[in-house]
Every structure is written in structure tokens, then in C-alpha cells.
Design a protein around this motif. Structure first.
Motif, mmCIF file in Angstrom:
data_model
loop_
_atom_site.group_PDB
_atom_site.id
_atom_site.type_symbol
_atom_site.label_atom_id
_atom_site.label_comp_id
_atom_site.label_asym_id
_atom_site.label_seq_id
_atom_site.Cartn_x
_atom_site.Cartn_y
_atom_site.Cartn_z
ATOM 1 N N SER A 351 -67.408 20.606 9.077
ATOM 2 C CA SER A 351 -69.135 20.162 8.336
ATOM 3 C C SER A 351 -69.376 19.819 6.604
ATOM 4 O O SER A 351 -68.327 20.911 5.961
ATOM 5 N N LEU A 352 -69.325 18.430 6.346
ATOM 6 C CA LEU A 352 -69.613 18.241 4.836
ATOM 7 C C LEU A 352 -71.122 18.310 4.543
ATOM 8 O O LEU A 352 -72.023 17.838 4.916
ATOM 9 N N HIS A 353 -71.354 19.018 3.506
ATOM 10 C CA HIS A 353 -72.436 19.019 2.449
ATOM 11 C C HIS A 353 -72.991 18.187 1.219
ATOM 12 O O HIS A 353 -71.641 17.668 0.900
ATOM 13 N N TYR A 354 -73.894 17.808 0.745
ATOM 14 C CA TYR A 354 -73.763 16.715 0.177
ATOM 15 C C TYR A 354 -74.322 17.424 -1.177
ATOM 16 O O TYR A 354 -72.899 16.496 -1.396
ATOM 17 N N GLN A 355 -73.165 18.555 -1.742
ATOM 18 C CA GLN A 355 -72.748 19.459 -2.964
ATOM 19 C C GLN A 355 -70.990 19.299 -2.770
ATOM 20 O O GLN A 355 -70.844 19.619 -3.687
ATOM 21 N N PHE A 356 -70.185 18.914 -0.991
ATOM 22 C CA PHE A 356 -69.201 19.100 -0.583
ATOM 23 C C PHE A 356 -68.274 17.572 -1.792
ATOM 24 O O PHE A 356 -67.649 17.304 -1.912
ATOM 25 N N TYR A 357 -69.274 16.865 -1.370
ATOM 26 C CA TYR A 357 -68.803 15.130 -2.731
ATOM 27 C C TYR A 357 -67.991 15.953 -3.812
ATOM 28 O O TYR A 357 -66.778 14.749 -3.395
ATOM 29 N N VAL A 358 -68.072 16.591 -4.416
ATOM 30 C CA VAL A 358 -67.256 16.859 -5.515
ATOM 31 C C VAL A 358 -66.018 17.809 -5.333
ATOM 32 O O VAL A 358 -65.020 17.318 -6.011
ATOM 33 N N TRP A 359 -65.641 17.748 -4.166
ATOM 34 C CA TRP A 359 -64.551 18.533 -3.360
ATOM 35 C C TRP A 359 -63.716 17.233 -3.660
ATOM 36 O O TRP A 359 -62.260 17.209 -4.212
ATOM 37 N N TYR A 360 -63.941 16.160 -3.305
ATOM 38 C CA TYR A 360 -62.443 15.359 -3.045
ATOM 39 C C TYR A 360 -62.987 13.562 -3.973
ATOM 40 O O TYR A 360 -62.433 12.678 -3.968
ATOM 41 N N PHE A 361 -64.161 13.185 -4.754
ATOM 42 C CA PHE A 361 -64.639 12.364 -5.206
ATOM 43 C C PHE A 361 -63.749 12.007 -6.190
ATOM 44 O O PHE A 361 -63.844 10.670 -6.390
ATOM 45 N N HIS A 362 -63.341 12.956 -7.407
ATOM 46 C CA HIS A 362 -62.733 12.230 -8.542
ATOM 47 C C HIS A 362 -60.802 11.799 -7.692
ATOM 48 O O HIS A 362 -59.808 11.887 -8.721
ATOM 49 N N THR A 363 -60.497 12.228 -6.653
ATOM 50 C CA THR A 363 -59.509 12.109 -6.067
ATOM 51 C C THR A 363 -59.495 10.278 -5.547
ATOM 52 O O THR A 363 -58.130 10.245 -5.091
ATOM 53 N N LEU A 364 -60.331 9.824 -4.895
ATOM 54 C CA LEU A 364 -60.331 9.171 -3.617
ATOM 55 C C LEU A 364 -60.120 8.040 -4.608
ATOM 56 O O LEU A 364 -58.644 7.068 -3.888
ATOM 57 N N PRO A 365 -60.244 6.810 -5.484
ATOM 58 C CA PRO A 365 -59.478 6.471 -6.758
ATOM 59 C C PRO A 365 -57.867 6.384 -6.484
ATOM 60 O O PRO A 365 -57.202 5.509 -5.975
ATOM 61 N N PHE A 366 -57.100 8.132 -6.535
ATOM 62 C CA PHE A 366 -55.383 7.640 -6.756
ATOM 63 C C PHE A 366 -55.117 7.294 -5.574
ATOM 64 O O PHE A 366 -54.353 7.329 -4.890
ATOM 65 N N LEU A 367 -55.911 8.589 -4.591
ATOM 66 C CA LEU A 367 -55.909 8.138 -2.526
ATOM 67 C C LEU A 367 -55.965 6.335 -2.127
ATOM 68 O O LEU A 367 -54.359 5.732 -1.562
ATOM 69 N N LEU A 368 -56.629 5.670 -2.681
ATOM 70 C CA LEU A 368 -57.146 4.622 -2.621
ATOM 71 C C LEU A 368 -55.602 3.374 -2.416
ATOM 72 O O LEU A 368 -55.610 2.818 -2.383
ATOM 73 N N TRP A 369 -55.748 3.808 -4.137
ATOM 74 C CA TRP A 369 -54.210 3.118 -4.958
ATOM 75 C C TRP A 369 -53.156 3.383 -4.499
ATOM 76 O O TRP A 369 -51.695 2.777 -4.872
ATOM 77 N N SER A 370 -52.941 4.539 -3.560
ATOM 78 C CA SER A 370 -51.314 5.115 -3.516
ATOM 79 C C SER A 370 -51.132 4.486 -1.882
ATOM 80 O O SER A 370 -50.153 4.828 -1.544
#
Length: 433
Positions: A351-370
Motif C-alpha cells: 500500500s502507498l499512502h500520500y506521504q510515501f510519494y516523497v519516497w521516489y518523487f525526486h528519482t522519477l525524472p532520472f528513471l524516465l530519462w534512463s
């Protein structure tokens, strides 16, 4: 000098500044797209974020969720209770490791026993700005993502600002430390990085999602025998921090602080809203997710993280004793392994709760452009970022928002699978210990 050739004087500081500004003006259309301008764009956005955070704190109403519970929990420790089973707040029992207790005890005293909420918000704004600096440094080192995307990494996310300065969750504190550890790893300072990583785990256990990737990197760099001391350091930090509680009630501390089987409430789930509640709560469903998580990690480790010609057993040997010459991990590869390890955990989370967004938010652009799909053009990548943000901002979550989130996760995971692994550079390179 008479009769001599006149020497050209070297340009002064003002001339160099003027030349730089002229070049920037001539290439202004490239600034947002060329990775070499990462520092420039990131600096502008970082200073802009100072104003944004002040505005949010002053103008947007604070919402009490867990801060009072945190203060009640640490107040119990301050009053002499070291039995974890007796520590609780408004929202339930204390379920975080000991590092959380020490950090939030400090915040308890600084904020006048937790009463000065406004001061706490400004302290979390500082945490936010420090996190951005650490994240921007990672992106500068990898030069993978075009600078215009950094706007989506900071200014555009309402949910992330809310998690930091309007909700005061402990998740941002753990992630700030995690990104600090990643920076140490990129600098080759593995011992310091492992120490800070363990401190991050002691604030919240979600940081363990990076552990499989970190273990792979340590084995790649050092082999098994030289990895053991670093893992021992991580364990020793956990033992030292938890010692007062372990001496009082060791079983109570371990079962509360590191409860991997904790049941989540269906009411708050962001990612599984389209399931019936009985299935969401089913232990069999949880076991299927765990199996899928472990299988995905194993496949990525065997087929994407390590070199195709290298046996997994070779990683257990010291680099100098391997059949294939050891090659230094690039910044790209280290960040990709760590961020992918965490992302896989998010994809198969119970389960992902709303505060868990910060767990991967800042990594998403790197993953998308990789990613490996050539058809994932800039516009589609930005669209995925937008859909993910929309999913996390839909409250309460709906069948459609949860389905959209899983679809985005699936596209990203497949894209990472089909990506060409970043090339290693140099042979028999030694790392700093």
C-alpha cells in the motif's frame, strides 16, 4: 617595450563574466535542454523555492496529521519510558526505529515541546531546500536529465510541498539523509555513505527499499569480504541507536520498530483502490506482491545491473581476483541501480499512502530519462510525470487514479528493463574507503 611585440593582456574577471553572459544569451534556446546548464537552472529554481516555501507556510493552512502524535511519542521517552510497546500517540503506537526518536526529540525541544508549529514548518522548509541541493547535485553528476525537467522536480509539485511544510511527516527527514548517502557513494566515500544510509533507515524503514541495489554496488566495488565491514557498520549503528530500548524490551523494540508485516488501512491506499477491500487485506495477496518484488529484483540484478559476461559468483570475489577485470562503476550506473531498486519496491508495495510519494518523487525524472524506449520522447516522459503527480494529488484516490499510477509504473519498469545498461569506465580502478 620599444621595438618589441606587444603582448595581449589576459581578459579580466569582468571580461570573462561578460563573455559567459554573452554565450548564455546566444545559446538561450539550449539552456533548458542541455545538461551542461544543470547548475545554472537548478540554482535559479532553488532560490525560487525559498520564496515558494515561505509563501506556502504563510498562506496555506497547516494540517495536523502526525506531528502531535510524534511529539507524544518522544515525550514518552523523555519522561523515562523505554519500552516501545508503551510508547504511543494520537494515531497509534510508535512504529519507527530509534533514530526517529532522537531527531524528533531535538525538534520537540527546539519547537517549545512541539507547540511552535510555525517554527517546525520553517525547519522542514530547510530540510526541503537541503534535499533539493542533494538531489540537484546527483543530477549534475549524472547529466542524464535536461534542465527544464527540474521545474517538475520542485516548483510544480503541490503534494511534495505539502508533505514537507504542511504535514511535517518523518518521511522527508529519512529521504534527505538517503540522498546525502547517495552523494557520498558518488564521491567514492562508501563508509561515510553506509553510515548515513543506516541513519536514514533508523528514521523510517522505507529506505530499506534501496538496500538490494546498495548491496549489489558494494559487492561490485569491493567483493564479499570487504563488503562485510560496511554492512557491519550499518548494523552497529542500528544497535547503538536502539540500545536503550533493546535493554528495556528487546522483543518489543524489534517487533514495533521493524514490523514488516504491519497491516495498512484500505481507506488511505493510493495504489490499490481498484481492488476489493478483502483482497487488499489478504495475506496471500501480500505474499504474491512480495514474490513479484523479489523476482523483479533478481531479474534486474542478473540481467540488467551486472555485466552479461560476468557470473554473479564473481561479484563475491575481490575485484582484483575476478576472471574479468574489474571496472569502475560510473555515476550513472550507481544512481540507476539504487533508484531502480527503490522503484521496484514502490511498484510492488502492499500500500502507498500520500506521504510515501516523497519516497521516489525526486528519482522519477532520472528513471524516465534512463529508459530504453526511443518512443518515450520528451513530451511523453513529461506526460507520465504529470499523470503520476495527478494520481498522488487525487484525494481520496479513485479506481482511475490508482489504475493510472500502475500504468505509469508499468511503462517505466518496462522502459528500464529495455534500457541499455550504462557503460562502466576504467579497469582495476580503486575506490576510496
Amino acid at each position: 617595450m620599444a621595438g618589441g611585440v606587444k603582448k595581449k593582456s589576459s581578459p579580466g574577471p569582468l571580461s570573462r563574466v561578460w563573455a559567459t553572459l554573452r554565450k548564455l544569451w546566444q545559446e538561450k534556446h539550449l539552456i533548458l535542454f542541455q545538461a551542461e546548464y544543470t547548475i545554472l537552472v537548478a540554482s535559479v529554481l532553488w532560490f525560487l523555492e525559498i520564496g515558494i516555501n515561505i509563501w506556502v507556510i504563510q498562506k496555506v493552512a497547516y494540517t495536523e496529521i502526525d506531528w502531535k502524535a510524534y511529539m507524544d511519542e518522544v515525550e514518552g521517552v523523555i519522561n523515562g519510558t523505554y519500552d516501545y510497546t508503551q510508547l504511543k500517540g494520537d494515531t497509534g503506537p510508535l512504529v519507527y526505529p530509534a533514530g526517529f526518536v532522537y531527531i524528533f526529540t531535538a525538534l520537540y525541544y527546539v519547537t517549545n515541546h512541539g507547540v511552535n508549529i510555525r517554527l517546525a514548518q520553517y525547519l522542514f522548509a530547510v530540510f526541503y531546500l537541503l534535499t533539493l541541493l542533494l538531489v540537484f547535485r546527483i543530477y549534475h553528476r549524472t547529466k542524464k536529465v535536461p534542465p527544464y525537467v527540474f521545474f517538475f522536480v520542485c516548483c510544480a509539485s503541490y503534494r511534495i510541498h505539502s508533505i514537507f511544510v504542511l504535514r511535517l511527516f518523518n518521511d522527508p527527514v529519512a529521504m534527505m539523509m538517503l540522498f546525502g548517502a547517495v552523494n557520498f557513494f558518488l564521491d567514492g566515500r562508501w563508509t561515510l555513505g553506509c553510515g548515513l544510509y543506516s541513519l536514514a533507515v533508523s528514521v523510517k524503514m522505507n529506505v530499506l527499499l534501496f538496500a538490494p541495489g546498495l548491496l549489489f554496488l558494494l559487492l561490485s566495488e569491493f567483493g564479499l569480504m570487504r563488503t562485510i565491514p560496511k554492512l557491519s557498520l550499518c548494523a552497529a549503528i542500528q544497535l547503538l541507536l536502539g540500545l536503550p530500548f533493546l535493554m528495556e524490551n528487546p522483543i518489543g523494540y524489534m517487533t514495533r520498530a521493524f514490523d514488516l508485516g504491519r497491516q495498512f488501512m484500505f481507506t488511505w491506499t493510493v495504489n490499490w483502490r481498484f481492488l476489493p477491500e478483502w483482497l487488499f487485506l489478504s495475506r496471500y495477496f501480500h505474499l504474491v506482491l512480495l514474490a513479484a518484488h523479489l523476482l523483479a529484483l533478481l531479474l534486474f540484478a542478473l540481467r540488467r545491473w551486472k555485466r552479461p559476461e560476468e557470473s554473479i559468483m564473481e561479484l563475491l570475489k575481490e575485484p582484483g581476483k575476478r576472471v574479468l577485470l574489474a571496472q569502475k562503476l560510473t555515476s550513472d550506473q550507481m544512481v540507476l541501480v539504487l533508484f531502480t531498486s527503490n522503484f521496484i519496491g514502490m511498484c510492488f508495495s502492499r500500500s502507498l499512502h500520500y506521504q510515501f510519494y516523497v519516497w521516489y518523487f525526486h528519482t522519477l525524472p532520472f528513471l524516465l530519462w534512463s529508459g530504453g524506449f526511443k518512443k518515450l520522447a520528451h513530451l511523453l516522459r513529461v506526460l507520465i510525470l504529470g499523470l503520476v503527480e495527478l494520481s498522488w494529488n487525487t484525494y481520496p484516490s479513485t479506481i482511475y487514479s490508482s489504475a493510472a499510477l500502475h500504468l505509469c509504473h508499468l511503462i517505466m519498469l518496462l522502459s528500464l528493463w529495455f534500457a541499455r545498461p550504462p557503460a562502466r569506465q576504467g579497469e582495476n580502478a580503486k575506490s576510496h574507503v
